[in-house]
Design a protein around this motif. Sequence first.
Motif, PDB file in Angstrom:
ATOM      1  N   ASN A 291       0.584  -1.272  -0.130  1.00 12.10           N
ATOM      2  CA  ASN A 291      -0.566   0.258   0.204  1.00 12.10           C
ATOM      3  C   ASN A 291       0.292   1.406   0.368  1.00 12.10           C
ATOM      4  N   LEU A 292       1.047   1.967  -1.239  1.00  9.82           N
ATOM      5  CA  LEU A 292       1.699   3.125  -1.077  1.00  9.82           C
ATOM      6  C   LEU A 292       1.218   3.888  -0.372  1.00  9.82           C
ATOM      7  N   ASP A 293       0.282   4.595  -0.149  1.00  9.18           N
ATOM      8  CA  ASP A 293       0.231   5.009   0.711  1.00  9.18           C
ATOM      9  C   ASP A 293      -0.218   5.324   1.852  1.00  9.18           C
ATOM     10  N   LEU A 294       1.082   4.083   2.686  1.00 14.04           N
ATOM     11  CA  LEU A 294       1.067   4.254   3.688  1.00 14.04           C
ATOM     12  C   LEU A 294       2.913   4.151   3.863  1.00 14.04           C
ATOM     13  N   VAL A 295       3.593   3.832   2.790  1.00 17.66           N
ATOM     14  CA  VAL A 295       4.890   4.241   2.452  1.00 17.66           C
ATOM     15  C   VAL A 295       5.393   5.753   2.193  1.00 17.66           C
ATOM     16  N   PRO A 296       6.143   6.138   3.745  1.00 19.99           N
ATOM     17  CA  PRO A 296       6.694   7.293   3.043  1.00 19.99           C
ATOM     18  C   PRO A 296       7.553   7.885   2.449  1.00 19.99           C
ATOM     19  N   GLU A 297       8.370   6.490   1.454  1.00 22.78           N
ATOM     20  CA  GLU A 297       9.105   6.950   0.662  1.00 22.78           C
ATOM     21  C   GLU A 297       7.961   7.599  -0.462  1.00 22.78           C
ATOM     22  N   TRP A 298       6.817   6.647  -1.422  1.00 23.12           N
ATOM     23  CA  TRP A 298       5.960   6.822  -1.813  1.00 23.12           C
ATOM     24  C   TRP A 298       5.494   7.989  -2.045  1.00 23.12           C
ATOM     25  N   LYS A 299       4.806   9.258  -2.856  1.00 27.83           N
ATOM     26  CA  LYS A 299       4.324  10.957  -2.915  1.00 27.83           C
ATOM     27  C   LYS A 299       3.346  10.238  -4.608  1.00 27.83           C
ATOM     28  N   LEU A 300       1.961  10.728  -4.158  1.00 24.97           N
ATOM     29  CA  LEU A 300       1.229  10.444  -5.338  1.00 24.97           C
ATOM     30  C   LEU A 300       1.336  11.595  -5.666  1.00 24.97           C
ATOM     31  N   VAL A 301       1.453  11.716  -7.323  1.00 24.92           N
ATOM     32  CA  VAL A 301       1.870  13.009  -8.360  1.00 24.92           C
ATOM     33  C   VAL A 301       0.307  13.581  -8.640  1.00 24.92           C
ATOM     34  N   GLU A 302       0.289  12.694  -8.924  1.00 22.60           N
ATOM     35  CA  GLU A 302      -0.814  12.250 -10.451  1.00 22.60           C
ATOM     36  C   GLU A 302      -2.297  11.426  -9.625  1.00 22.60           C
ATOM     37  N   GLU A 303      -3.409  12.510 -10.145  1.00 19.76           N
ATOM     38  CA  GLU A 303      -5.107  10.665  -9.980  1.00 19.76           C
ATOM     39  C   GLU A 303      -5.362  11.396 -10.256  1.00 19.76           C
ATOM     40  N   SER A 304      -5.803  10.653 -12.248  1.00 21.87           N
ATOM     41  CA  SER A 304      -7.151  10.455 -13.298  1.00 21.87           C
ATOM     42  C   SER A 304      -8.450  11.322 -12.398  1.00 21.87           C
ATOM     43  N   GLU A 305      -9.193  11.773 -13.103  1.00 19.93           N
ATOM     44  CA  GLU A 305     -11.141  11.412 -12.557  1.00 19.93           C
ATOM     45  C   GLU A 305     -11.347  10.057 -12.288  1.00 19.93           C
ATOM     46  N   GLU A 306     -12.320   9.927 -11.786  1.00 22.34           N
ATOM     47  CA  GLU A 306     -12.998   8.405 -11.527  1.00 22.34           C
ATOM     48  C   GLU A 306     -13.227   8.046 -13.061  1.00 22.34           C
ATOM     49  N   GLN A 307     -12.804   7.094 -13.547  1.00 25.66           N
ATOM     50  CA  GLN A 307     -13.604   5.863 -14.507  1.00 25.66           C
ATOM     51  C   GLN A 307     -14.758   5.224 -14.009  1.00 25.66           C
ATOM     52  N   THR A 308     -15.298   5.172 -15.100  1.00 27.33           N
ATOM     53  CA  THR A 308     -15.891   4.040 -14.946  1.00 27.33           C
ATOM     54  C   THR A 308     -15.992   2.442 -15.717  1.00 27.33           C
ATOM     55  N   CYS A 309     -16.246   1.203 -15.539  1.00 25.91           N
ATOM     56  CA  CYS A 309     -16.594   0.342 -16.438  1.00 25.91           C
ATOM     57  C   CYS A 309     -17.531  -0.271 -15.677  1.00 25.91           C
ATOM     58  N   PHE A 310     -18.851  -1.024 -16.498  1.00 21.75           N
ATOM     59  CA  PHE A 310     -19.509  -0.956 -15.804  1.00 21.75           C
ATOM     60  C   PHE A 310     -20.049  -0.410 -14.454  1.00 21.75           C
ATOM     61  N   ASN A 311     -19.910  -1.391 -13.311  1.00 20.52           N
ATOM     62  CA  ASN A 311     -20.374  -0.583 -11.825  1.00 20.52           C
ATOM     63  C   ASN A 311     -18.739  -1.082 -11.552  1.00 20.52           C
ATOM     64  N   ILE A 312     -17.796  -0.842 -12.460  1.00 20.59           N
ATOM     65  CA  ILE A 312     -16.571  -0.801 -11.806  1.00 20.59           C
ATOM     66  C   ILE A 312     -16.104   0.293 -11.720  1.00 20.59           C
ATOM     67  N   GLU A 313     -15.799   1.421 -10.549  1.00 22.66           N
ATOM     68  CA  GLU A 313     -15.332   2.676 -11.019  1.00 22.66           C
ATOM     69  C   GLU A 313     -13.548   2.173 -10.344  1.00 22.66           C
ATOM     70  N   TYR A 314     -12.815   3.587 -10.587  1.00 19.32           N
ATOM     71  CA  TYR A 314     -11.445   2.990 -10.382  1.00 19.32           C
ATOM     72  C   TYR A 314     -10.720   4.620 -11.147  1.00 19.32           C
ATOM     73  N   THR A 315      -9.375   4.745 -10.337  1.00 17.93           N
ATOM     74  CA  THR A 315      -8.535   5.435 -11.622  1.00 17.93           C
ATOM     75  C   THR A 315      -6.804   5.604 -11.431  1.00 17.93           C
ATOM     76  N   PHE A 316      -6.620   6.104 -12.270  1.00 19.50           N
ATOM     77  CA  PHE A 316      -5.148   6.138 -13.129  1.00 19.50           C
ATOM     78  C   PHE A 316      -4.257   6.782 -11.799  1.00 19.50           C
ATOM     79  N   ARG A 317      -3.098   5.963 -11.267  1.00 18.43           N
ATOM     80  CA  ARG A 317      -1.965   7.489 -10.356  1.00 18.43           C
ATOM     81  C   ARG A 317      -1.029   7.063 -10.910  1.00 18.43           C
ATOM     82  N   THR A 318       0.156   8.172 -10.716  1.00 20.16           N
ATOM     83  CA  THR A 318       1.475   7.773 -10.423  1.00 20.16           C
ATOM     84  C   THR A 318       1.810   8.442  -9.198  1.00 20.16           C
ATOM     85  N   TYR A 319       2.702   7.313  -8.257  1.00 19.31           N
ATOM     86  CA  TYR A 319       3.825   7.782  -7.233  1.00 19.31           C
ATOM     87  C   TYR A 319       4.701   8.064  -7.964  1.00 19.31           C
TER      88      TYR A 319
END
Length: 169
Positions: A131-159
């Motif tokens: 879980n990169l959100d819990l590891v101090p050495e990694w930083k979320l630098v970009e996240e897309s708007e939420e996407q949907t595929c049928f009932n699946i919600e997801y985002t594209f992230r860059t750490y």
Amino acid sequence: MKAIVCVDKNWAIGADGKPLVSIPADLRWFREKTMGHVVVMGRKTWDSLPNGRALDGRTNIVLSRQKDFQAKGAVVVHSRDELLEELKKYDLDDIFIIGGSQIYTLMVPYCDTLYVTKVNYAYQADTWFTNLDLVPEWKLVEESEEQTCFNIEYTFRTYERKYHMARPV
């Protein structure tokens, strides 16, 4: 070096040797990011590729402990040291770690960028990514708007790694 992975909300990546979900936009994102580059994977990931063939337009490298393992269209290596020696042939910015779990564990410490498709659902799983959100050495630098595929919600992230790591090769 970079890694690319699709995780669920608990950072799970697979169950019974298979990915948790197949999202066409994620497959396109994977293709766009890795096309023309080197992809490094384990044997089980190789076995899961469509039609058991190398990924077109990419240099495929497979790490397998099986000494007699062969993969048509791929370079096969049998140890971490052999993999690191093979990777010396390429620019580190051209290398993508694509799975599975053991390969991520082995190689993500050498990565400076991670591309993560984050699915907003908790699947039954037996394999996880850190879980990169819990590891101090990694930083979320970009996240897309939420996407949907049928009932699946997801985002594209860059750490990105917050500080420079020693180069593996």
